[in-house]
Motif scaffolding. Structure first.
Motif, PDB file in Angstrom:
ATOM      1  N   ASN A   9       0.874  -1.163   0.000  1.00 42.16           N
ATOM      2  CA  ASN A   9       0.000   0.000   0.000  1.00 42.16           C
ATOM      3  C   ASN A   9       0.916   1.219   0.000  1.00 42.16           C
ATOM      4  OD1 ASN A   9      -1.599   2.175   0.552  1.00 42.16           O
ATOM      5  ND2 ASN A   9      -2.824   1.143   2.119  1.00 42.16           N
ATOM      6  N   PRO A  10       0.921   1.978  -1.107  1.00 43.75           N
ATOM      7  CA  PRO A  10       1.885   3.070  -1.219  1.00 43.75           C
ATOM      8  C   PRO A  10       1.653   4.171  -0.193  1.00 43.75           C
ATOM      9  CG  PRO A  10       0.313   3.111  -3.035  1.00 43.75           C
ATOM     10  CD  PRO A  10       0.049   1.860  -2.273  1.00 43.75           C
ATOM     11  N   GLU A  11       0.538   4.114   0.493  1.00 43.06           N
ATOM     12  CA  GLU A  11       0.253   5.154   1.476  1.00 43.06           C
ATOM     13  C   GLU A  11       0.691   4.759   2.887  1.00 43.06           C
ATOM     14  OE1 GLU A  11      -3.792   6.371   0.817  1.00 43.06           O
ATOM     15  OE2 GLU A  11      -3.325   7.048  -1.215  1.00 43.06           O
ATOM     16  N   GLU A  12       1.342   3.586   3.011  1.00 45.48           N
ATOM     17  CA  GLU A  12       1.808   3.117   4.321  1.00 45.48           C
ATOM     18  C   GLU A  12       3.309   2.874   4.257  1.00 45.48           C
ATOM     19  OE1 GLU A  12      -0.103   2.804   6.914  1.00 45.48           O
ATOM     20  OE2 GLU A  12      -2.130   2.783   6.037  1.00 45.48           O
ATOM     21  N   SER A  43       3.771   5.358 -12.754  1.00 47.59           N
ATOM     22  CA  SER A  43       3.416   4.144 -12.023  1.00 47.59           C
ATOM     23  C   SER A  43       4.336   3.913 -10.839  1.00 47.59           C
ATOM     24  CB  SER A  43       3.468   2.932 -12.948  1.00 47.59           C
ATOM     25  OG  SER A  43       2.626   3.143 -14.047  1.00 47.59           O
ATOM     26  N   ILE A  44       5.622   4.230 -11.011  1.00 43.92           N
ATOM     27  CA  ILE A  44       6.565   4.065  -9.897  1.00 43.92           C
ATOM     28  C   ILE A  44       6.188   5.027  -8.772  1.00 43.92           C
ATOM     29  CG2 ILE A  44       8.967   4.346  -9.162  1.00 43.92           C
ATOM     30  CD1 ILE A  44       9.765   3.539 -12.067  1.00 43.92           C
ATOM     31  N   LEU A  45       5.923   6.286  -9.129  1.00 43.32           N
ATOM     32  CA  LEU A  45       5.584   7.279  -8.112  1.00 43.32           C
ATOM     33  C   LEU A  45       4.283   6.923  -7.402  1.00 43.32           C
ATOM     34  CD1 LEU A  45       6.485  10.526 -10.061  1.00 43.32           C
ATOM     35  CD2 LEU A  45       7.674   9.639  -8.061  1.00 43.32           C
ATOM     36  N   ILE A  47       1.444  12.891  -7.337  1.00 42.64           N
ATOM     37  CA  ILE A  47       1.882  13.993  -6.474  1.00 42.64           C
ATOM     38  C   ILE A  47       1.311  13.826  -5.065  1.00 42.64           C
ATOM     39  CG2 ILE A  47       1.677  16.487  -6.102  1.00 42.64           C
ATOM     40  CD1 ILE A  47       1.858  16.757  -9.192  1.00 42.64           C
ATOM     41  N   GLU A  48       0.028  13.448  -5.016  1.00 41.15           N
ATOM     42  CA  GLU A  48      -0.619  13.247  -3.717  1.00 41.15           C
ATOM     43  C   GLU A  48       0.099  12.161  -2.908  1.00 41.15           C
ATOM     44  OE1 GLU A  48      -4.922  12.823  -4.305  1.00 41.15           O
ATOM     45  OE2 GLU A  48      -4.819  11.343  -2.684  1.00 41.15           O
ATOM     46  N   ARG A  49       0.396  11.041  -3.554  1.00 42.43           N
ATOM     47  CA  ARG A  49       1.044   9.941  -2.831  1.00 42.43           C
ATOM     48  C   ARG A  49       2.475  10.281  -2.454  1.00 42.43           C
ATOM     49  NH1 ARG A  49      -1.640   4.855  -5.990  1.00 42.43           N
ATOM     50  NH2 ARG A  49      -3.688   5.099  -5.028  1.00 42.43           N
ATOM     51  N   LEU A  50       3.133  11.028  -3.316  1.00 37.79           N
ATOM     52  CA  LEU A  50       4.496  11.461  -3.039  1.00 37.79           C
ATOM     53  C   LEU A  50       4.506  12.359  -1.805  1.00 37.79           C
ATOM     54  CD1 LEU A  50       7.209  11.005  -4.348  1.00 37.79           C
ATOM     55  CD2 LEU A  50       6.756  12.893  -5.891  1.00 37.79           C
ATOM     56  N   GLU A  51       3.556  13.278  -1.750  1.00 37.27           N
ATOM     57  CA  GLU A  51       3.484  14.206  -0.611  1.00 37.27           C
ATOM     58  C   GLU A  51       3.277  13.443   0.702  1.00 37.27           C
ATOM     59  OE1 GLU A  51       0.461  16.916  -1.878  1.00 37.27           O
ATOM     60  OE2 GLU A  51       1.942  18.387  -2.604  1.00 37.27           O
ATOM     61  N   ASP A  88      21.679  16.629   6.746  1.00 40.05           N
ATOM     62  CA  ASP A  88      20.344  17.244   6.628  1.00 40.05           C
ATOM     63  C   ASP A  88      19.880  17.175   5.183  1.00 40.05           C
ATOM     64  OD1 ASP A  88      20.918  18.022   9.191  1.00 40.05           O
ATOM     65  OD2 ASP A  88      21.427  20.101   8.644  1.00 40.05           O
ATOM     66  N   PHE A  89      18.628  16.877   4.995  1.00 41.40           N
ATOM     67  CA  PHE A  89      18.104  16.878   3.620  1.00 41.40           C
ATOM     68  C   PHE A  89      16.634  17.260   3.605  1.00 41.40           C
ATOM     69  CE2 PHE A  89      16.780  14.764  -0.441  1.00 41.40           C
ATOM     70  CZ  PHE A  89      17.665  15.426  -1.278  1.00 41.40           C
ATOM     71  N   ASP A  90      16.323  18.339   2.876  1.00 44.42           N
ATOM     72  CA  ASP A  90      14.938  18.785   2.724  1.00 44.42           C
ATOM     73  C   ASP A  90      14.467  18.492   1.327  1.00 44.42           C
ATOM     74  OD1 ASP A  90      13.871  19.856   5.069  1.00 44.42           O
ATOM     75  OD2 ASP A  90      15.295  21.526   4.933  1.00 44.42           O
ATOM     76  N   LEU A  91      13.268  17.948   1.236  1.00 42.45           N
ATOM     77  CA  LEU A  91      12.756  17.563  -0.076  1.00 42.45           C
ATOM     78  C   LEU A  91      11.441  18.279  -0.324  1.00 42.45           C
ATOM     79  CD1 LEU A  91      13.304  15.658  -2.441  1.00 42.45           C
ATOM     80  CD2 LEU A  91      12.086  13.867  -1.215  1.00 42.45           C
ATOM     81  N   SER A  92      11.259  18.816  -1.544  1.00 39.92           N
ATOM     82  CA  SER A  92       9.969  19.428  -1.880  1.00 39.92           C
ATOM     83  C   SER A  92       9.600  19.090  -3.316  1.00 39.92           C
ATOM     84  CB  SER A  92      10.039  20.940  -1.690  1.00 39.92           C
ATOM     85  OG  SER A  92      11.026  21.477  -2.533  1.00 39.92           O
ATOM     86  N   ILE A  93       8.350  19.387  -3.652  1.00 36.77           N
ATOM     87  CA  ILE A  93       7.859  19.084  -4.996  1.00 36.77           C
ATOM     88  C   ILE A  93       7.572  20.384  -5.723  1.00 36.77           C
ATOM     89  CG2 ILE A  93       6.000  18.000  -6.328  1.00 36.77           C
ATOM     90  CD1 ILE A  93       5.499  16.170  -3.972  1.00 36.77           C
ATOM     91  N   LYS A  94       7.974  20.472  -6.984  1.00 37.80           N
ATOM     92  CA  LYS A  94       7.567  21.596  -7.839  1.00 37.80           C
ATOM     93  C   LYS A  94       6.735  21.004  -8.954  1.00 37.80           C
ATOM     94  CE  LYS A  94       9.572  25.702  -7.013  1.00 37.80           C
ATOM     95  NZ  LYS A  94       9.131  27.064  -7.247  1.00 37.80           N
ATOM     96  N   GLN A  95       5.583  21.609  -9.212  1.00 39.75           N
ATOM     97  CA  GLN A  95       4.748  21.087 -10.294  1.00 39.75           C
ATOM     98  C   GLN A  95       5.038  21.796 -11.601  1.00 39.75           C
ATOM     99  OE1 GLN A  95       0.609  20.467  -9.788  1.00 39.75           O
ATOM    100  NE2 GLN A  95       0.795  20.201  -7.580  1.00 39.75           N
TER     101      GLN A  95
END
Ligand SMILES: Cc1cc2nc3c(=O)[nH]c(=O)nc-3n(C[C@H](O)[C@H](O)[C@H](O)COP(=O)(O)O)c2cc1C
Ligand code: FES
Lengths: 160, 587
Positions: B118-121, B197-199, B234-238, B260-267
């Motif tokens: 389950n990609p959400e867990e 599909s991977i994401l 994007i939703e699942r990645l977040e 330290d590593f900060d990750l963000s998404i740009k659409q």
């Protein structure tokens, strides 16, 4: 005047205290489009005044990306997949059927403002080709007849 | 017992959500709280969506082509009575079924968790090894991580195939206060869905790859540039990023390592050219996404003029495995030149289309015939298109070519990002070339003349050939233009745009010639070059064609032979599609 204040209200949160940070331009435009449905010219001018980013720069970006629209959308947006898999499975015939049935051209909105028809690259369900999407709902394995039936259901829903 | 519904974009599009809701209410109604209902990402068998997997003591049973009604049969039979519902079975550990071949030649490295968790867990993913590679990487020095990736032989899966370890080495060597680790999730090839599909199915594999990459090159900021047309990904990645943060894999002092590593998404905002790395960086900076000349390469001067490293989604999804199991283990798959596996999105006129992962070295034929099951139409396959707008067509005669960067390039096609579209006899190769040129011409950013004007002129020639207005000399003109655009364009969009034209000219020149000289389309697809008529012997006068003709060009009394008026006919093919007697003939 009070209407104007309400009209620009969404900008308060979207722009916040951004003063000319151009790297936020695309996300800001995306949020504006989300709340207004498109990018109205008066909102762009207002945004320019608040951020100090030039209108020409904003328009340059807004017109470059296909994701931004400068005119309002119909109530239903019919996206016809023009990806490779759909193309080899006859997407062109489906596009034709849709335009015939709704009496519009691609990238246009019907006169009653109900339907906007556009093409998109791959909707990601190539195994169901040919595919179209209406307001987020995907319809696959389309034929001429199936397409017409689906569109007529929407029309009936609207009493059109 | 556990019931799992495939809810990737493909599954949802096919009606997976309705099937999920149905099972949910059935479990409620029957009071079966003992049975867990879960969801997962793409299981690969997109051709049989919606898919439902039932896990019981005997193992896994996957049912396909379900809907709100027939899922009831599966539920009654298997869930309630414990009897496998053979009729809907598409894959099972216990019974042999016809689709077994779909999996037998696949190897799952990148997709090992896709469709299984389950990609959400995050716990699901961790149970199957997610973030173990990160733990090991953090116990090594950045240079050691780079060496491990180098030793694995991994090359970029985004199209260009540059050795990943080497790229990381350049970025590590660059000195700066701030470096950036970027992920290219802009998947723009129209007919490809590997990265999506991977994401959607295993976002943690990409996040893990990003953190390890950041550690290796010394970047503390990571950005994933994602196609905005992929809302679910994007939703699942977040969500996955949030969970990774809670576990201490992201943020300050990761797992006590001091890193330290900060990750963000740009659409993205809908521009194909933004998949090109310098254009992507311009877009992240908020500008029009136009490429610039390299060098300087991103490793030297990238995002905000700082050293940056860009990798594709699938490339990154390999990293966790390599660090977890070691380069030697990874190298067991593949060929001398191409190590590991490659994920392909198998689509077009193929029986079993879907998401497949194969070790490099397998032949194109094995992928199409053994895994894909051959043509979906029953008509012979003519060619396969690899690599989308930058790629080329491989004719059926060359299907024994192994999947490998070098051997594929020799054919004129490319490994590409993994779009694999199958075409049969009904597909016109000139039309395919025109289709791709139409795409690249529209997506050209307009900065350099050869791409902006050259692709337009090529498209004009291709269009007139398909419209039956081709003239002698057109083929030569196309070739000249193709070579000029290839040589003089600023970025790879223009440099590779002629590939679909050049490969179809190489292998299907006779089709071009037939269009130009004989005014015939051998595939009977180009409308200006075909005509429809009704066979008087087969026609029963049922009137169906006449009633379905959008331009009313078919006449005839009931029970008498019908006739098409060619002067009005638009050759839409509707009459042929509706005729039950095969009486409509195309020539
Ligand atoms: C027009 C164009 C479009 C591209 N689109 C993508 C894309 O959608 N996804 C991707 O990963 N790489 C794409 N690339 C390749 C990237 O520029 C870059 O080579 C790649 O992201 C590097 O990652 P890799 O070494 O891991 O493959 C594109 C290149 C060009 C010229
Ligand atoms: S090509 Fe239409 S969904 Fe992929």
């Amino acid at each position: 005047m009070s209407k104007q204040i309400d009209y620009f209200k969404p900008l308060d949160e979207i722009i916040g205290d951004n003063k000319g940070d151009a790297s936020q331009l695309i996300p800001m435009l995306q949020k504006i489009q989300e709340s207004y449905g498109y990018l109205p010219m008066d909102v762009i001018v207002e945004m320019s005044e608040r951020t100090g980013i030039k209108v020409t720069d904003i328009m340059g970006v807004a017109s470059f990306y296909a994701g931004f629209r400068l005119t309002p959308l119909g109530k239903y947006v019919v996206k016809i997949c023009a990806g490779t898999a759909c193309h080899v499975n006859g997407a062109e015939t489906i596009a034709e059927t849709i335009c015939e049935e709704l009496n519009v051209n691609l990238d246009e909105t019907t006169e009653d403002g109900l339907f906007t028809v556009e093409t998109v690259a791959c909707l990601g369900c190539c195994s169901l080709a040919p595919v179209m999407m209406i307001n987020g709902e995907v319809y696959g394995r389309l034929t001429r007849d199936k397409t017409k039936k689906i569109l007529r259901e929407y029309k009936e829903l609207e009493g059109a | 017992m556990k019931v799992i519904v495939g809810l990737g974009s493909c599954g949802i599009a096919a009606g997976g959500m309705k099937v999920y809701d149905k099972i949910y209410s059935l479990l409620e109604n029957y009071g079966r709280q003992d049975i867990t209902l879960a969801s997962t990402g793409c299981m690969g068998m997109c051709f049989a969506e919606p898919l439902v997997e039932v896990l019981d003591e005997q193992g896994s049973h996957i049912y396909g082509l379900l809907d709100e009604e027939n899922v009831l049969d599966v539920f009654r039979s298997h869930v309630l009575d414990g009897e496998v519902a053979d009729q809907y079975l598409v894959k099972s550990e216990r019974n042999d079924c016809t689709n077994a071949a779909f999996f037998s030649k696949q190897v799952r490295v990148v997709l090992s968790r896709c469709g299984a968790i389950n990609p959400e867990e995050i716990e699901d993913a961790m149970e199957l090894g997610a973030y173990s590679g990160l733990v090991r990487a953090l116990s090594m020095t950045p240079q050691e991580v780079v060496e491990e990736v180098k030793a694995s032989g991994l090359r970029g899966r985004g199209g260009a195939g540059f050795p990943t370890g080497l790229k990381w080495d350049f970025a590590l060597a660059s000195q700066a206060d701030q470096k950036y680790m970027l992920c290219n999730a802009d998947e723009g090839d129209p007919g490809a869905f590997m990265d999506r599909s991977i994401l959607e199915g295993d976002p943690h594999s990409v996040i893990e790859g990003m953190i390890i990459g950041g550690y290796a090159i010394g970047a503390t900021i990571g950005i994933i540039y994602a196609r905005s047309e992929y809302p679910l990904a994007i939703e699942r990645l977040e969500l996955a990023m949030e969970q990774a943060k809670e576990k201490g894999f992201l943020g300050k002092n990761i797992l006590g390592s001091g890193f330290d590593f900060d990750l963000s998404i740009k659409q993205g905002a809908g521009a194909f050219v933004c998949g090109e790395e310098t254009a992507m960086m311009a877009s992240i900076e908020g500008q029009r996404g136009m490429p610039r000349i390299r060098p300087p390469y991103p490793a030297e001067r990238g995002l905000f003029n700082q050293p940056s490293n860009i990798n594709n989604v699938e490339t990154l999804a390999n990293i966790g495995y390599i660090l977890n199991f070691g380069a030697d283990d990874y190298r067991q798959y593949g060929t001398e030149e191409t190590k590991g596996t490659k994920v392909f999105a198998l689509a077009g006129k193929i029986k079993r289309g879907g998401l497949v992962e194969v070790p490099a070295g397998l032949t194109v034929r094995e992928v199409i015939e053994d895994i894909g099951g051959g043509s979906s139409s029953g008509k012979p396959i003519k060619a396969v298109q690899l690599g989308g707008p930058s790629g080329g067509c491989i004719p059926v005669e060359l299907f024994d070519t192994p999947i490998d960067y070098g051997t594929l390039a020799e054919t004129g096609a490319i490994m590409g990002s993994g779009g694999l579209v199958v075409m049969d006899e009904d597909n016109c190769m000139v039309d395919i070339a025109r289709y791709f040129l139409d795409f690249t011409q529209k997506e050209s950013c307009g900065k350099c003349t050869f791409c902006r004007v050259g692709t337009k002129r090529m498209l004009e020639i291709l269009t007139r050939i398909t419209e039956g207005k081709g003239v002698p000399g057109d083929i030569e003109k196309l070739e000249t233009l193709a070579h000029q655009v290839q040589k003089n364009s600023l970025c790879a969009l223009g440099q590779t745009a002629p590939n679909p034209v050049l490969t179809t000219l190489k292998y299907f020149r006779h089709e071009y010639e037939a269009h130009i000289n004989d005014k015939k389309c051998p595939a009977l697809q180009c409308r200006a070059l075909i005509s429809y008529r009704i066979d008087p012997v087969l026609c029963t006068g049922c009137t169906v064609c006449a009633r379905n003709c959008p331009v009313h060009c078919i006449s005839g009394e009931p029970r008498e032979t019908h006739v098409i008026d060619p002067s009005i006919c638009t050759r839409c093919g509707n009459c042929k599609a509706v005729c039950r007697f095969g009486a409509v003939i195309v020539e």
